[in-house]
Design a protein around this motif. Structure first.
Motif, PDB file in Angstrom:
ATOM      1  N   VAL A   2      -0.891   4.219   6.608  1.00  0.00           N
ATOM      2  CA  VAL A   2      -1.298   2.889   6.163  1.00  0.00           C
ATOM      3  C   VAL A   2      -1.663   2.057   7.384  1.00  0.00           C
ATOM      4  O   VAL A   2      -0.986   2.121   8.416  1.00  0.00           O
ATOM      5  CB  VAL A   2      -0.150   2.196   5.394  1.00  0.00           C
ATOM      6  CG1 VAL A   2      -0.483   0.755   5.073  1.00  0.00           C
ATOM      7  CG2 VAL A   2       0.184   2.961   4.126  1.00  0.00           C
TER       8      VAL A   2
ATOM      9  N   TYR B  44       0.739   4.128  -2.754  1.00  0.00           N
ATOM     10  CA  TYR B  44       0.559   5.521  -2.319  1.00  0.00           C
ATOM     11  C   TYR B  44       1.650   6.427  -2.899  1.00  0.00           C
ATOM     12  O   TYR B  44       1.392   7.556  -3.307  1.00  0.00           O
ATOM     13  CB  TYR B  44       0.583   5.577  -0.791  1.00  0.00           C
ATOM     14  CG  TYR B  44       0.399   6.958  -0.200  1.00  0.00           C
ATOM     15  CD1 TYR B  44      -0.867   7.505  -0.050  1.00  0.00           C
ATOM     16  CD2 TYR B  44       1.489   7.695   0.220  1.00  0.00           C
ATOM     17  CE1 TYR B  44      -1.041   8.767   0.497  1.00  0.00           C
ATOM     18  CE2 TYR B  44       1.328   8.960   0.764  1.00  0.00           C
ATOM     19  CZ  TYR B  44       0.070   9.490   0.913  1.00  0.00           C
ATOM     20  OH  TYR B  44      -0.101  10.736   1.451  1.00  0.00           O
TER      21      TYR B  44
ATOM     22  N   GLY C 171      -5.388  -0.719   4.129  1.00  0.00           N
ATOM     23  CA  GLY C 171      -5.640   0.493   3.376  1.00  0.00           C
ATOM     24  C   GLY C 171      -4.888   1.705   3.862  1.00  0.00           C
ATOM     25  O   GLY C 171      -4.011   1.622   4.722  1.00  0.00           O
ATOM     26  N   ILE C 172      -5.265   2.815   3.266  1.00  0.00           N
ATOM     27  CA  ILE C 172      -4.657   4.110   3.563  1.00  0.00           C
ATOM     28  C   ILE C 172      -5.758   5.010   4.096  1.00  0.00           C
ATOM     29  O   ILE C 172      -6.831   5.126   3.492  1.00  0.00           O
ATOM     30  CB  ILE C 172      -4.025   4.728   2.302  1.00  0.00           C
ATOM     31  CG1 ILE C 172      -2.944   3.785   1.765  1.00  0.00           C
ATOM     32  CG2 ILE C 172      -3.463   6.111   2.597  1.00  0.00           C
ATOM     33  CD1 ILE C 172      -2.538   4.053   0.338  1.00  0.00           C
TER      34      ILE C 172
ATOM     35  N   CYS D 296      -2.967  -2.063   8.201  1.00  0.00           N
ATOM     36  CA  CYS D 296      -3.302  -3.407   7.729  1.00  0.00           C
ATOM     37  C   CYS D 296      -3.577  -4.281   8.942  1.00  0.00           C
ATOM     38  O   CYS D 296      -2.745  -4.375   9.841  1.00  0.00           O
ATOM     39  CB  CYS D 296      -2.150  -4.013   6.948  1.00  0.00           C
ATOM     40  SG  CYS D 296      -1.692  -3.036   5.532  1.00  0.00           S
TER      41      CYS D 296
ATOM     42  N   CYS E  34      -1.177   3.997 -10.142  1.00  0.00           N
ATOM     43  CA  CYS E  34      -1.330   3.997  -8.679  1.00  0.00           C
ATOM     44  C   CYS E  34      -2.437   4.946  -8.252  1.00  0.00           C
ATOM     45  O   CYS E  34      -3.245   4.610  -7.379  1.00  0.00           O
ATOM     46  CB  CYS E  34      -0.010   4.369  -8.011  1.00  0.00           C
ATOM     47  SG  CYS E  34       1.243   3.072  -8.130  1.00  0.00           S
TER      48      CYS E  34
ATOM     49  N   PHE F 141       0.826  -1.201   0.000  1.00  0.00           N
ATOM     50  CA  PHE F 141       0.000   0.000   0.000  1.00  0.00           C
ATOM     51  C   PHE F 141       0.863   1.255   0.000  1.00  0.00           C
ATOM     52  O   PHE F 141       0.516   2.247  -0.654  1.00  0.00           O
ATOM     53  CB  PHE F 141      -0.976  -0.003   1.181  1.00  0.00           C
ATOM     54  CG  PHE F 141      -2.258  -0.696   0.866  1.00  0.00           C
ATOM     55  CD1 PHE F 141      -3.379   0.023   0.470  1.00  0.00           C
ATOM     56  CD2 PHE F 141      -2.367  -2.076   0.947  1.00  0.00           C
ATOM     57  CE1 PHE F 141      -4.570  -0.610   0.163  1.00  0.00           C
ATOM     58  CE2 PHE F 141      -3.545  -2.724   0.638  1.00  0.00           C
ATOM     59  CZ  PHE F 141      -4.658  -1.996   0.246  1.00  0.00           C
TER      60      PHE F 141
ATOM     61  N   HIS G 225      -9.075   1.275   0.612  1.00  0.00           N
ATOM     62  CA  HIS G 225      -8.774  -0.003   1.256  1.00  0.00           C
ATOM     63  C   HIS G 225      -9.290  -1.185   0.466  1.00  0.00           C
ATOM     64  O   HIS G 225     -10.112  -1.053  -0.436  1.00  0.00           O
ATOM     65  CB  HIS G 225      -9.331  -0.025   2.690  1.00  0.00           C
ATOM     66  CG  HIS G 225     -10.822   0.041   2.775  1.00  0.00           C
ATOM     67  ND1 HIS G 225     -11.577  -0.950   3.350  1.00  0.00           N
ATOM     68  CD2 HIS G 225     -11.703   0.981   2.367  1.00  0.00           C
ATOM     69  CE1 HIS G 225     -12.856  -0.616   3.302  1.00  0.00           C
ATOM     70  NE2 HIS G 225     -12.951   0.556   2.706  1.00  0.00           N
ATOM     71  N   LYS G 226      -8.773  -2.344   0.834  1.00  0.00           N
ATOM     72  CA  LYS G 226      -9.187  -3.618   0.241  1.00  0.00           C
ATOM     73  C   LYS G 226      -9.467  -4.591   1.367  1.00  0.00           C
ATOM     74  O   LYS G 226      -8.601  -4.871   2.190  1.00  0.00           O
ATOM     75  CB  LYS G 226      -8.089  -4.171  -0.674  1.00  0.00           C
ATOM     76  CG  LYS G 226      -8.355  -5.576  -1.207  1.00  0.00           C
ATOM     77  CD  LYS G 226      -9.577  -5.622  -2.082  1.00  0.00           C
ATOM     78  CE  LYS G 226      -9.865  -7.020  -2.610  1.00  0.00           C
ATOM     79  NZ  LYS G 226     -10.822  -7.756  -1.797  1.00  0.00           N
TER      80      LYS G 226
ATOM     81  N   LEU H  50      -5.818   3.864  -6.191  1.00  0.00           N
ATOM     82  CA  LEU H  50      -6.274   4.511  -4.962  1.00  0.00           C
ATOM     83  C   LEU H  50      -7.697   5.041  -5.111  1.00  0.00           C
ATOM     84  O   LEU H  50      -8.514   4.900  -4.198  1.00  0.00           O
ATOM     85  CB  LEU H  50      -5.307   5.625  -4.559  1.00  0.00           C
ATOM     86  CG  LEU H  50      -3.922   5.145  -4.128  1.00  0.00           C
ATOM     87  CD1 LEU H  50      -2.960   6.320  -4.002  1.00  0.00           C
ATOM     88  CD2 LEU H  50      -3.991   4.349  -2.842  1.00  0.00           C
TER      89      LEU H  50
END
Length: 170
Positions: free
Chosen positions: A128, A67, A118-119, A130, A77, A63, A105-106, A81
């Motif tokens: 970030v 970013y 995600g960010i 996770c 990128c 991520f 995010h994922k 995003l």
């Protein structure tokens, strides 16, 4: 694949690219633990003990590279995003955040695993996050990820305000 977090779409893309191609790029990006050994929804192979692997650290690094525009191209990128900012699932990282806080995010969800990476974009600076969970009931895991996200967000924003206040006094 992203907006709906659809594993079928992930498998279609994985089949089109090939696991070898995907794993080659994973290695090129310096992600040494992450390994796609099977398609996401290949439950037969999963039941045989063949698993895909990653770590929160490596997802965080991925991520961060996205970013910073370091995967494929800066334009790609930015597009990634933008797509991740439209993720419809708000049950994890964004769960307890103020609604105006953008999150790219994922999510991930399979039997015994619930993830989100995600960010988080804030006026105090972006960061970030996770969180990967295993062997928790899905509802509990989603709530836990949301709680972790809020605690980090609150600390991040509070620390930034204290730093700004301290500088203003000096």
């Amino acid at each position: 694949m992203i907006v709906e977090s659809d594993n079928v779409a992930t498998n279609i893309l994985s089949e089109a690219l090939g696991l070898g191609y995907i794993n080659q790029h994973i290695i090129e990006w310096g992600l040494n633990v992450t390994d796609m050994k099977r398609w996401v929804m290949d439950l037969r192979r999963r039941n045989e003990g063949i698993e895909n692997y990653t770590t929160a650290r490596e997802m965080g690094e991925l991520f961060e590279m996205i970013y910073n525009g370091q995967i494929v191209s800066s334009a790609a990128c930015d597009q990634m995003l933008d797509i991740m900012k439209n993720q419809r699932s708000k049950s994890r990282i964004p769960r307890y955040l103020p609604p105006e806080v953008p999150v790219a995010h994922k999510t991930g969800l399979m039997r015994n695993v619930v993830h989100d990476a995600g960010i988080i974009y804030t006026a105090s600076g972006d960061y970030v996050l996770c969180v990967l969970t295993g062997n928790l009931p899905s509802r509990s895991a989603k709530r836990l990820i949301g709680e972790i996200s809020y605690i980090i967000y609150d600390n991040h924003v509070s620390t930034a305000k204290k730093t700004t206040y301290s500088k203003a006094i000096q």
